[in-house]
Every structure is written in structure tokens, then in C-alpha cells.
Design a protein around this motif. Structure first.
Motif, PDB file in Angstrom:
ATOM      1  N   LEU A  74      43.145  11.043  57.792  1.00  0.00           N
ATOM      2  CA  LEU A  74      42.323  10.768  58.966  1.00  0.00           C
ATOM      3  C   LEU A  74      42.957  11.359  60.216  1.00  0.00           C
ATOM      4  O   LEU A  74      44.185  11.387  60.343  1.00  0.00           O
ATOM      5  CB  LEU A  74      42.141   9.268  59.164  1.00  0.00           C
ATOM      6  CG  LEU A  74      41.662   8.447  57.966  1.00  0.00           C
ATOM      7  CD1 LEU A  74      41.485   6.984  58.377  1.00  0.00           C
ATOM      8  CD2 LEU A  74      40.368   9.004  57.399  1.00  0.00           C
ATOM      9  N   ILE A  75      42.127  11.797  61.138  1.00  0.00           N
ATOM     10  CA  ILE A  75      42.620  12.268  62.426  1.00  0.00           C
ATOM     11  C   ILE A  75      41.790  11.631  63.536  1.00  0.00           C
ATOM     12  O   ILE A  75      40.682  11.138  63.303  1.00  0.00           O
ATOM     13  CB  ILE A  75      42.544  13.802  62.559  1.00  0.00           C
ATOM     14  CG1 ILE A  75      41.080  14.273  62.595  1.00  0.00           C
ATOM     15  CG2 ILE A  75      43.321  14.497  61.440  1.00  0.00           C
ATOM     16  CD1 ILE A  75      40.903  15.701  63.094  1.00  0.00           C
ATOM     17  N   VAL A  76      42.348  11.644  64.727  1.00  0.00           N
ATOM     18  CA  VAL A  76      41.622  11.240  65.932  1.00  0.00           C
ATOM     19  C   VAL A  76      41.507  12.462  66.825  1.00  0.00           C
ATOM     20  O   VAL A  76      42.487  13.179  67.040  1.00  0.00           O
ATOM     21  CB  VAL A  76      42.344  10.094  66.664  1.00  0.00           C
ATOM     22  CG1 VAL A  76      41.765   9.900  68.069  1.00  0.00           C
ATOM     23  CG2 VAL A  76      42.223   8.801  65.872  1.00  0.00           C
ATOM     24  N   MET A  77      40.302  12.715  67.317  1.00  0.00           N
ATOM     25  CA  MET A  77      40.091  13.873  68.182  1.00  0.00           C
ATOM     26  C   MET A  77      39.144  13.520  69.319  1.00  0.00           C
ATOM     27  O   MET A  77      38.316  12.606  69.198  1.00  0.00           O
ATOM     28  CB  MET A  77      39.532  15.055  67.383  1.00  0.00           C
ATOM     29  CG  MET A  77      38.175  14.821  66.750  1.00  0.00           C
ATOM     30  SD  MET A  77      37.655  16.260  65.742  1.00  0.00           S
ATOM     31  CE  MET A  77      36.043  15.699  65.191  1.00  0.00           C
ATOM     32  N   MET A 118      38.649   5.636  56.106  1.00  0.00           N
ATOM     33  CA  MET A 118      38.194   5.532  57.486  1.00  0.00           C
ATOM     34  C   MET A 118      37.472   4.205  57.732  1.00  0.00           C
ATOM     35  O   MET A 118      37.684   3.545  58.753  1.00  0.00           O
ATOM     36  CB  MET A 118      37.273   6.701  57.820  1.00  0.00           C
ATOM     37  CG  MET A 118      36.792   6.720  59.258  1.00  0.00           C
ATOM     38  SD  MET A 118      35.940   8.250  59.718  1.00  0.00           S
ATOM     39  CE  MET A 118      34.532   8.166  58.633  1.00  0.00           C
ATOM     40  N   LEU A 119      36.637   3.801  56.784  1.00  0.00           N
ATOM     41  CA  LEU A 119      35.935   2.527  56.928  1.00  0.00           C
ATOM     42  C   LEU A 119      36.919   1.355  56.933  1.00  0.00           C
ATOM     43  O   LEU A 119      36.757   0.405  57.702  1.00  0.00           O
ATOM     44  CB  LEU A 119      34.912   2.366  55.806  1.00  0.00           C
ATOM     45  CG  LEU A 119      33.714   3.326  55.856  1.00  0.00           C
ATOM     46  CD1 LEU A 119      32.879   3.199  54.595  1.00  0.00           C
ATOM     47  CD2 LEU A 119      32.854   3.057  57.092  1.00  0.00           C
ATOM     48  N   ARG A 120      37.948   1.435  56.095  1.00  0.00           N
ATOM     49  CA  ARG A 120      38.972   0.374  56.093  1.00  0.00           C
ATOM     50  C   ARG A 120      39.717   0.344  57.420  1.00  0.00           C
ATOM     51  O   ARG A 120      39.990  -0.733  57.972  1.00  0.00           O
ATOM     52  CB  ARG A 120      39.954   0.581  54.938  1.00  0.00           C
ATOM     53  CG  ARG A 120      39.392   0.240  53.568  1.00  0.00           C
ATOM     54  CD  ARG A 120      40.498   0.118  52.535  1.00  0.00           C
ATOM     55  NE  ARG A 120      41.226   1.376  52.370  1.00  0.00           N
ATOM     56  CZ  ARG A 120      40.896   2.324  51.514  1.00  0.00           C
ATOM     57  NH1 ARG A 120      39.822   2.177  50.740  1.00  0.00           N
ATOM     58  NH2 ARG A 120      41.616   3.424  51.414  1.00  0.00           N
ATOM     59  N   ALA A 121      40.060   1.505  57.946  1.00  0.00           N
ATOM     60  CA  ALA A 121      40.777   1.568  59.219  1.00  0.00           C
ATOM     61  C   ALA A 121      39.941   0.973  60.347  1.00  0.00           C
ATOM     62  O   ALA A 121      40.469   0.321  61.250  1.00  0.00           O
ATOM     63  CB  ALA A 121      41.147   3.016  59.533  1.00  0.00           C
ATOM     64  N   GLN A 159      44.780   0.958  68.870  1.00  0.00           N
ATOM     65  CA  GLN A 159      43.963   0.203  67.931  1.00  0.00           C
ATOM     66  C   GLN A 159      44.168   0.622  66.475  1.00  0.00           C
ATOM     67  O   GLN A 159      44.145  -0.208  65.575  1.00  0.00           O
ATOM     68  CB  GLN A 159      42.481   0.368  68.287  1.00  0.00           C
ATOM     69  CG  GLN A 159      42.101  -0.239  69.632  1.00  0.00           C
ATOM     70  CD  GLN A 159      40.603  -0.332  69.810  1.00  0.00           C
ATOM     71  OE1 GLN A 159      39.891  -0.840  68.950  1.00  0.00           O
ATOM     72  NE2 GLN A 159      40.106   0.141  70.936  1.00  0.00           N
ATOM     73  N   LEU A 160      44.361   1.917  66.257  1.00  0.00           N
ATOM     74  CA  LEU A 160      44.385   2.434  64.881  1.00  0.00           C
ATOM     75  C   LEU A 160      45.783   2.721  64.354  1.00  0.00           C
ATOM     76  O   LEU A 160      45.982   2.741  63.139  1.00  0.00           O
ATOM     77  CB  LEU A 160      43.540   3.715  64.807  1.00  0.00           C
ATOM     78  CG  LEU A 160      42.068   3.534  65.167  1.00  0.00           C
ATOM     79  CD1 LEU A 160      41.383   4.892  65.266  1.00  0.00           C
ATOM     80  CD2 LEU A 160      41.363   2.660  64.141  1.00  0.00           C
ATOM     81  N   LYS A 206      38.668  -0.158  66.479  1.00  0.00           N
ATOM     82  CA  LYS A 206      38.358  -1.173  65.479  1.00  0.00           C
ATOM     83  C   LYS A 206      36.944  -1.706  65.699  1.00  0.00           C
ATOM     84  O   LYS A 206      36.450  -1.758  66.831  1.00  0.00           O
ATOM     85  CB  LYS A 206      39.360  -2.334  65.581  1.00  0.00           C
ATOM     86  CG  LYS A 206      40.782  -1.973  65.164  1.00  0.00           C
ATOM     87  CD  LYS A 206      40.902  -1.868  63.659  1.00  0.00           C
ATOM     88  CE  LYS A 206      42.338  -1.734  63.215  1.00  0.00           C
ATOM     89  NZ  LYS A 206      42.466  -1.640  61.745  1.00  0.00           N
ATOM     90  N   ALA A 207      36.305  -2.094  64.624  1.00  0.00           N
ATOM     91  CA  ALA A 207      34.965  -2.670  64.729  1.00  0.00           C
ATOM     92  C   ALA A 207      34.991  -3.888  65.658  1.00  0.00           C
ATOM     93  O   ALA A 207      35.848  -4.756  65.535  1.00  0.00           O
ATOM     94  CB  ALA A 207      34.458  -3.073  63.348  1.00  0.00           C
TER      95      ALA A 207
END
Length: 216
Positions: A28-31, A52-55, A160-161, A145-146
Motif C-alpha cells: 500500500l502507498i499514500v499519495m 487496504m480495507l483492513r488498514a 492514522q495509518l 481510518k473509517a
């Protein structure tokens, strides 16, 4: 985990290369995007989408949207391309408009309960576009996060992640920290299902038969 400041030319090139390698490995990456920061992975790597869904802390009941680096990619994803899809892409891409279409039946991905549809967007953000053009379609959710506040900076996303993402690409504060507008093109008439950065009036100028469920 590593953060690259993409406002610096040397780090930008290194960061994009590192992000592309990470995504190809199924990480996974954040951009940055033109709206909010996104948490992304290869749309065709089911394990990566599940990670990604778990994160995020969310399930598969809501479909995961896809970002692309070229308008031409839309043709390869669509089962049948509505004229409205081409018109809206021509008018607003790259930009803050997502369109929901029926995806090609041959596509094998794990984007959740999609009922044969997919939300697609081409962002107006140079760093994101470079990554997308190297990878192809990416599954992208807001980098938070959700139930938490969306991330307008890389630091917000990292707080958050944490280590859930391998690479963080820092492009500064999001220029327009408002979600994209979403238009569903799978029914009898185009329908706004989420009003956002592109106004309903702007969309209706392109598709006059637009139905707006969300008047905000």
C-alpha cells in the motif's frame, strides 16, 4: 515505511520510483490527489485490496473506487461506454469527478460488492498521475481510518495509518480538501450520488438530464 517530500525534485523522483515498486509488490502507498490524500494499491491484486480495507477498518460491502492515469484507460474498463461517460471525462478529467460505469465482465478484481460496476476517476495531481501511468488502474480510498477525519496532508495520513502503508508521497496540503463528485451512469439517467468539488450545475451543463439525489 518511508516518507518522500515530493516538493523536492530529487525526493520526488525517488519517491515515485519507490511507490511504483511497492505497488507492484502488492503493498500500500499514500499519495496526494487533487482532493484529499489517497491510500492506494494495484486494483488487480486482490490481497492488496483486502489489506487496504483492513488498514481502513472497513468491509467489502461498499465498493472501492479506481483511479486511472489516462482517459484512454476508461475504454478498457467499461463493459459498454455511455456517451455521458465520454462527455463527462472530456469536460472534467483530469479533475474531481468520479463516474460509475458497468465494468467489463472479463475484469478480475476484488473491489467489494460492486454489482458489476466501478467508480473511476482521473485526478488532477502530477505525482498521482505519474504513479498511475506506471501502474495502471489503482484502487484508492481516502488515506484515513473509517469514521475519522479525511487526510489533507501526508502527516495526517501517517498519523492514522502508520506502517499500514509502505510509502508516503508528501505533496503538501491538498489544494482542495473536498471529496470528488460522483455521478452514476449505470441507470436510465445520469445521477449524482455524492455532491463534491464539482458542482451539480457544472455537471448538468454537460449532461442536461442529470438527476441529483444529493442537492448539497
Amino acid at each position: 515505511m518511508r516518507v518522500y517530500d515530493c516538493r523536492l525534485p530529487a525526493e520526488r523522483d525517488q519517491g515515485i520510483a519507490a511507490a511504483v515498486s511497492a505497488v507492484r509488490r502488492g503493498e500500500l502507498i499514500v499519495m496526494p490527489t487533487d482532493t484529499l490524500y489517497g491510500l492506494g494499491c494495484d486494483a488487480f491484486k486482490k490481497n492488496a485490496v483486502a489489506s487496504m480495507l483492513r488498514a481502513k477498518g472497513r468491509g467489502r460491502e461498499t465498493a472501492v473506487p479506481v483511479m486511472v492515469g489516462s482517459r484512454k484507460t476508461l475504454d478498457g474498463l467499461a463493459h459498454r461506454m455511455p456517451k455521458a461517460a465520454r462527455d463527462l471525462a472530456d469536460a472534467f478529467w483530469p479533475g474531481a469527478l468520479s463516474i460509475i460505469i458497468r465494468h467489463a465482465k472479463t475484469l478480475d478484481w476484488g473491489l467489494g460488492e460492486t454489482d458489476g460496476t466501478v467508480a473511476v476517476r482521473m485526478p488532477l495531481q502530477p505525482v498521482a498521475l505519474e504513479v498511475l501511468r506506471e501502474i495502471g488502474p489503482m484502487a484508492v480510498l481516502t488515506a484515513s481510518k473509517a469514521g475519522s477525519a479525511p487526510a489533507a496532508t501526508a502527516a495526517d495520513a501517517k498519523a492514522q495509518l502508520g506502517y499500514a502503508a509502505r510509502i508516503y508521497l508528501d505533496g503538501g496540503t491538498a489544494a482542495d480538501a473536498v471529496p470528488s463528485t460522483i455521478v452514476d451512469l449505470t441507470g436510465e439517467a445520469p445521477r449524482v450520488v455524492r455532491a463534491g468539488a464539482v458542482s451539480v450545475e457544472q455537471v448538468r451543463d454537460v449532461v442536461p438530464d442529470l438527476v441529483a439525489d444529493d442537492p448539497a
